[in-house]
Motif scaffolding. Structure first.
Motif, mmCIF file in Angstrom:
data_model
loop_
_atom_site.group_PDB
_atom_site.id
_atom_site.type_symbol
_atom_site.label_atom_id
_atom_site.label_comp_id
_atom_site.label_asym_id
_atom_site.label_seq_id
_atom_site.Cartn_x
_atom_site.Cartn_y
_atom_site.Cartn_z
ATOM 1 N N LYS A 83 18.362 19.766 -20.171
ATOM 2 C CA LYS A 83 17.361 20.313 -19.254
ATOM 3 C C LYS A 83 16.597 19.202 -18.549
ATOM 4 O O LYS A 83 16.290 19.296 -17.352
ATOM 5 N N LEU A 84 16.303 18.128 -19.291
ATOM 6 C CA LEU A 84 15.575 17.001 -18.688
ATOM 7 C C LEU A 84 16.390 16.383 -17.559
ATOM 8 O O LEU A 84 15.838 16.063 -16.491
ATOM 9 N N GLN A 85 17.693 16.228 -17.775
ATOM 10 C CA GLN A 85 18.551 15.667 -16.726
ATOM 11 C C GLN A 85 18.519 16.535 -15.475
ATOM 12 O O GLN A 85 18.428 16.032 -14.345
ATOM 13 N N LEU A 86 18.565 17.834 -15.670
ATOM 14 C CA LEU A 86 18.605 18.756 -14.539
ATOM 15 C C LEU A 86 17.310 18.721 -13.732
ATOM 16 O O LEU A 86 17.326 18.581 -12.507
ATOM 17 N N TRP A 87 16.171 18.820 -14.412
ATOM 18 C CA TRP A 87 14.892 18.917 -13.710
ATOM 19 C C TRP A 87 14.435 17.577 -13.141
ATOM 20 O O TRP A 87 13.832 17.529 -12.066
ATOM 21 N N THR A 88 14.730 16.479 -13.848
ATOM 22 C CA THR A 88 14.399 15.166 -13.274
ATOM 23 C C THR A 88 15.274 14.891 -12.056
ATOM 24 O O THR A 88 14.823 14.283 -11.084
ATOM 25 N N GLY A 89 16.517 15.351 -12.097
ATOM 26 C CA GLY A 89 17.395 15.198 -10.941
ATOM 27 C C GLY A 89 16.873 15.954 -9.739
ATOM 28 O O GLY A 89 16.929 15.463 -8.606
ATOM 29 N N MET A 90 16.338 17.150 -9.986
ATOM 30 C CA MET A 90 15.776 17.932 -8.891
ATOM 31 C C MET A 90 14.569 17.231 -8.270
ATOM 32 O O MET A 90 14.422 17.183 -7.048
ATOM 33 N N TYR A 91 13.701 16.675 -9.129
ATOM 34 C CA TYR A 91 12.523 16.005 -8.569
ATOM 35 C C TYR A 91 12.931 14.758 -7.796
ATOM 36 O O TYR A 91 12.367 14.474 -6.726
ATOM 37 N N MET A 92 13.916 14.027 -8.304
ATOM 38 C CA MET A 92 14.346 12.826 -7.590
ATOM 39 C C MET A 92 14.975 13.172 -6.246
ATOM 40 O O MET A 92 14.816 12.426 -5.278
ATOM 41 N N ALA A 93 15.670 14.306 -6.174
ATOM 42 C CA ALA A 93 16.227 14.743 -4.890
ATOM 43 C C ALA A 93 15.100 15.020 -3.901
ATOM 44 O O ALA A 93 15.157 14.608 -2.735
ATOM 45 N N PHE A 94 14.053 15.707 -4.375
ATOM 46 C CA PHE A 94 12.876 15.973 -3.542
ATOM 47 C C PHE A 94 12.216 14.662 -3.115
ATOM 48 O O PHE A 94 11.897 14.466 -1.939
ATOM 49 N N PHE A 95 12.040 13.750 -4.060
ATOM 50 C CA PHE A 95 11.376 12.480 -3.777
ATOM 51 C C PHE A 95 12.178 11.650 -2.777
ATOM 52 O O PHE A 95 11.618 11.079 -1.838
ATOM 53 N N LEU A 96 13.479 11.559 -2.989
ATOM 54 C CA LEU A 96 14.314 10.766 -2.086
ATOM 55 C C LEU A 96 14.263 11.305 -0.666
ATOM 56 O O LEU A 96 14.187 10.537 0.301
ATOM 57 N N LEU A 97 14.299 12.621 -0.537
ATOM 58 C CA LEU A 97 14.251 13.236 0.786
ATOM 59 C C LEU A 97 12.958 12.866 1.511
ATOM 60 O O LEU A 97 12.978 12.450 2.678
ATOM 61 N N ILE A 98 11.828 12.976 0.818
ATOM 62 C CA ILE A 98 10.525 12.684 1.418
ATOM 63 C C ILE A 98 10.336 11.178 1.620
ATOM 64 O O ILE A 98 9.909 10.723 2.686
ATOM 65 N N HIS A 99 10.663 10.414 0.590
ATOM 66 C CA HIS A 99 10.388 8.981 0.610
ATOM 67 C C HIS A 99 11.242 8.248 1.643
ATOM 68 O O HIS A 99 10.718 7.424 2.412
ATOM 69 N N VAL A 100 12.530 8.543 1.668
ATOM 70 C CA VAL A 100 13.409 7.889 2.638
ATOM 71 C C VAL A 100 13.007 8.287 4.048
ATOM 72 O O VAL A 100 12.970 7.451 4.963
ATOM 73 N N GLY A 101 12.672 9.557 4.237
ATOM 74 C CA GLY A 101 12.208 10.010 5.549
ATOM 75 C C GLY A 101 10.944 9.295 5.988
ATOM 76 O O GLY A 101 10.805 8.906 7.155
ATOM 77 N N ALA A 102 10.017 9.090 5.040
ATOM 78 C CA ALA A 102 8.763 8.402 5.351
ATOM 79 C C ALA A 102 9.009 6.942 5.724
ATOM 80 O O ALA A 102 8.412 6.422 6.674
ATOM 81 N N VAL A 103 9.884 6.281 4.984
ATOM 82 C CA VAL A 103 10.178 4.871 5.261
ATOM 83 C C VAL A 103 10.850 4.717 6.625
ATOM 84 O O VAL A 103 10.499 3.823 7.414
ATOM 85 N N LEU A 104 11.800 5.572 6.923
ATOM 86 C CA LEU A 104 12.481 5.498 8.223
ATOM 87 C C LEU A 104 11.510 5.800 9.369
ATOM 88 O O LEU A 104 11.574 5.165 10.426
ATOM 89 N N THR A 105 10.593 6.746 9.136
ATOM 90 C CA THR A 105 9.569 7.040 10.147
ATOM 91 C C THR A 105 8.662 5.844 10.360
ATOM 92 O O THR A 105 8.327 5.482 11.500
ATOM 93 N N GLY A 106 8.256 5.219 9.261
ATOM 94 C CA GLY A 106 7.400 4.038 9.361
ATOM 95 C C GLY A 106 8.065 2.903 10.118
ATOM 96 O O GLY A 106 7.439 2.242 10.956
ATOM 97 N N ARG A 107 9.350 2.679 9.853
ATOM 98 C CA ARG A 107 10.073 1.567 10.486
ATOM 99 C C ARG A 107 10.369 1.820 11.953
ATOM 100 O O ARG A 107 10.124 0.955 12.806
ATOM 101 N N PHE A 108 10.901 2.993 12.249
ATOM 102 C CA PHE A 108 11.462 3.211 13.585
ATOM 103 C C PHE A 108 10.551 3.961 14.550
ATOM 104 O O PHE A 108 10.727 3.863 15.764
ATOM 105 N N ILE A 109 9.580 4.689 14.033
ATOM 106 C CA ILE A 109 8.661 5.418 14.909
ATOM 107 C C ILE A 109 7.294 4.739 14.960
ATOM 108 O O ILE A 109 6.758 4.471 16.035
ATOM 109 N N LEU A 110 6.727 4.427 13.785
ATOM 110 C CA LEU A 110 5.422 3.767 13.754
ATOM 111 C C LEU A 110 5.526 2.262 13.945
ATOM 112 O O LEU A 110 4.510 1.588 14.149
ATOM 113 N N LYS A 111 6.748 1.718 13.852
ATOM 114 C CA LYS A 111 7.005 0.278 14.051
ATOM 115 C C LYS A 111 6.225 -0.580 13.049
ATOM 116 O O LYS A 111 5.687 -1.631 13.392
ATOM 117 N N LEU A 112 6.187 -0.125 11.818
ATOM 118 C CA LEU A 112 5.491 -0.849 10.761
ATOM 119 C C LEU A 112 6.487 -1.586 9.871
ATOM 120 O O LEU A 112 7.632 -1.159 9.717
#
Length: 205
Positions: A83-112
């Motif tokens: 169960k831990l593998q399943l639920w931690t995997g779900m949170y990491m999928a959520f985190f990766l989606l948000i985090h990678v999107g934020a980093v790409l936005t910062g680099r290419f849109i905000l020019k940071l």
């Protein structure tokens, strides 16, 4: 190749990068300049079109395959580490989606430069830290929890008299200790870090 094997191999690729990334954050205990200096050295390895392309592809595969495996297995698992593998995997999928999107936005849109200050701006600013403390904290614990779960499933031998279950427990404790030490570094000993004006756009200033 099956979805499970795609998930496994993309996970190995991502884990190598995440390991470097977590070590970089740990280095913040020596100060922001040390963190940035190490990051600049590590970027020579992973910030080029080929490696970045591989990492982005691995993220996409992890999210899609992880969601597929989640919906297939969520009702059939009974053990704690399953169960831990399943639920931690779900949170990491959520985190990766948000985090990678934020980093790409910062680099290419905000020019940071998405360096140390990009990562800790919200963590060191009230009330944004009310979100970012659990957001980052759960991401770290989910990574170590996921690794611990996989280790428990794959390891068949005792090490130094420790059963696979105890070994997995040690991995979880290492994750907890790492989180406290790294948060200490990322917040200047829990005293807060002054965010440069270039990054004020991230915290509404």
């Amino acid at each position: 190749m099956t979805i499970k094997r795609l998930h496994y191999f993309s996970g190995i690729v991502l884990s190598l990068f995440i390991g470097l990334h977590l070590f970089n954050h740990f280095w913040s205990i020596f100060g922001s300049n040390s963190h940035i200096s190490l990051m600049e050295s590590l970027r020579v390895v992973y910030r080029n079109p080929v490696i970045e392309g591989v990492l982005l592809l691995a993220v996409i595969i992890q999210i899609i395959s992880g969601l597929s495996l989640f919906f297939k297995k969520r009702k059939s698992l009974t053990g704690f580490y399953d169960k831990l593998q399943l639920w931690t995997g779900m949170y990491m999928a959520f985190f990766l989606l948000i985090h990678v999107g934020a980093v790409l936005t910062g680099r290419f849109i905000l020019k940071l430069d998405t360096n140390f200050y990009f990562g800790v701006a919200g963590l060191n600013t009230f009330p944004f830290n009310l979100f970012f403390i659990p957001y980052y904290g759960l991401a770290v614990l989910s990574f170590f929890g996921h690794v611990a779960s996989i280790h428990f499933q794959k390891m068949k031998k005792n090490i130094f008299g420790l059963s696979p279950r105890k070994q997995a427990g040690i991995i979880l404790w290492i994750g907890c200790i790492y989180l406290v030490i790294t948060f200490y570094g990322l917040t200047n000993g829990f005293q807060g870090i002054e965010i440069p004006s270039a990054y004020h756009v991230l915290i509404g200033k």
